[in-house]
Write a protein that holds these residues in place. Structure first.
Motif, mmCIF file in Angstrom:
data_model
loop_
_atom_site.group_PDB
_atom_site.id
_atom_site.type_symbol
_atom_site.label_atom_id
_atom_site.label_comp_id
_atom_site.label_asym_id
_atom_site.label_seq_id
_atom_site.Cartn_x
_atom_site.Cartn_y
_atom_site.Cartn_z
ATOM 1 N N VAL A 168 -51.919 2.309 -17.011
ATOM 2 C CA VAL A 168 -51.871 0.611 -17.747
ATOM 3 C C VAL A 168 -51.661 0.032 -16.060
ATOM 4 C CG1 VAL A 168 -51.314 -1.546 -18.918
ATOM 5 C CG2 VAL A 168 -51.199 0.874 -19.672
ATOM 6 N N ASN A 169 -52.788 -0.533 -16.281
ATOM 7 C CA ASN A 169 -52.960 -1.630 -14.608
ATOM 8 C C ASN A 169 -52.499 -0.824 -13.688
ATOM 9 O OD1 ASN A 169 -53.495 -4.229 -15.795
ATOM 10 N ND2 ASN A 169 -51.249 -4.456 -16.470
ATOM 11 N N HIS A 170 -53.439 0.375 -13.248
ATOM 12 C CA HIS A 170 -53.368 1.190 -12.036
ATOM 13 C C HIS A 170 -54.240 2.134 -12.018
ATOM 14 C CE1 HIS A 170 -52.203 2.516 -7.871
ATOM 15 N NE2 HIS A 170 -52.942 3.440 -8.559
ATOM 16 N N ILE A 171 -55.246 2.528 -10.839
ATOM 17 C CA ILE A 171 -56.262 3.625 -11.656
ATOM 18 C C ILE A 171 -55.805 4.754 -10.389
ATOM 19 C CG2 ILE A 171 -58.415 3.734 -10.551
ATOM 20 C CD1 ILE A 171 -59.310 1.559 -10.704
ATOM 21 N N ARG A 189 -57.845 10.593 -25.886
ATOM 22 C CA ARG A 189 -56.409 11.775 -26.295
ATOM 23 C C ARG A 189 -57.015 13.159 -26.990
ATOM 24 N NH1 ARG A 189 -55.163 11.378 -31.630
ATOM 25 N NH2 ARG A 189 -56.431 9.447 -33.232
ATOM 26 N N HIS A 190 -57.841 13.156 -27.736
ATOM 27 C CA HIS A 190 -58.746 13.980 -27.928
ATOM 28 C C HIS A 190 -58.919 15.106 -27.243
ATOM 29 C CE1 HIS A 190 -58.978 12.903 -32.468
ATOM 30 N NE2 HIS A 190 -59.144 11.560 -31.842
ATOM 31 N N PHE A 191 -59.274 14.381 -25.770
ATOM 32 C CA PHE A 191 -59.886 15.262 -24.312
ATOM 33 C C PHE A 191 -58.745 15.748 -23.307
ATOM 34 C CE2 PHE A 191 -63.590 13.234 -26.215
ATOM 35 C CZ PHE A 191 -64.219 13.954 -26.809
ATOM 36 N N PHE A 192 -57.837 14.418 -23.182
ATOM 37 C CA PHE A 192 -56.671 14.430 -22.333
ATOM 38 C C PHE A 192 -55.560 14.354 -22.963
ATOM 39 C CE2 PHE A 192 -60.361 13.159 -20.241
ATOM 40 C CZ PHE A 192 -61.199 14.522 -20.127
ATOM 41 N N LYS A 193 -54.479 14.904 -22.607
ATOM 42 C CA LYS A 193 -53.218 15.197 -23.232
ATOM 43 C C LYS A 193 -52.255 13.861 -21.935
ATOM 44 C CE LYS A 193 -53.645 17.177 -26.740
ATOM 45 N NZ LYS A 193 -55.225 16.151 -27.646
ATOM 46 N N LEU A 194 -52.505 13.288 -22.314
ATOM 47 C CA LEU A 194 -51.762 12.397 -20.728
ATOM 48 C C LEU A 194 -50.961 11.557 -21.580
ATOM 49 C CD1 LEU A 194 -54.620 11.200 -18.241
ATOM 50 C CD2 LEU A 194 -52.806 13.467 -17.667
ATOM 51 N N PRO A 195 -50.108 10.633 -20.753
ATOM 52 C CA PRO A 195 -48.701 10.046 -20.842
ATOM 53 C C PRO A 195 -49.944 8.042 -21.233
ATOM 54 C CG PRO A 195 -48.136 10.552 -19.631
ATOM 55 C CD PRO A 195 -49.345 11.614 -19.635
#
Length: 160
Positions: free
Chosen positions: A113-116, A102-108
């Motif tokens: 989870v469980n998917h690439i 989270r320090h590098f990318f602001k993603l939910p």
């Protein structure tokens, strides 16, 4: 299969656990199948060889297999996955310490989870650009310098 680990710089060590490089050259014509255990950390993977026409397939129990993208965010997995591959490949990854992605990318991250997901699917244009630069490099030391520079810049802590 050849696997190497590289430590991050002192500045990035609180955030990044390691850089890992994996090279695979098939020894037979039969596909290789690996069972991948649950993963609690997050990472970023850059494929440096191969193509979309030579996929690495990931499959979770009860779901259809899907091909890995050339560059993707490695999610938290709560289940065992089956990876199937037959083509040679080369990839380098960044494995983050718990909670440090989270320090590098602001993603939910609760959704990752469980998917690439590919960089494109997550709107991570800067990782697509970094992937292009990594693809053009000739060796591991050059790739590691690019990765270090990228993450230090993201932190706002460029070293001389």
């Amino acid at each position: 299969m050849l696997y190497r680990e590289y430590p991050p710089s002192i500045t990035l060590a609180p955030y990044i656990h390691l850089y890992g490089e994996l090279q695979y050259v098939p020894q037979t014509l039969a596909p290789t199948i690996e069972m991948v255990p649950p993963l609690l950390g997050r990472g970023i993977i850059f494929r440096l060889s191969g193509s979309r026409h030579e996929p690495i397939l990931m499959e979770r129990a009860g779901h259809q297999p899907y091909p890995l993208k050339m560059g993707y965010v490695l999610p938290m997995w709560t289940e065992v996955y089956k990876a199937t591959y037959q083509c040679p490949f080369h990839m380098i990854g960044v494995i983050f310490r718990p909670g440090q992605f989270r320090h590098f990318f602001k993603l939910p991250m609760d959704e990752v989870v469980n998917h690439i997901y590919s960089f494109d699917e997550l709107g991570l244009k800067e990782l697509e650009e970094l992937h292009e630069q990594l693809w053009e490099t000739q060796n591991a030391p050059q790739r590691l310098r690019l990765l270090e520079k990228f993450f230090l810049k993201k932190l706002g802590k460029m070293e001389p």
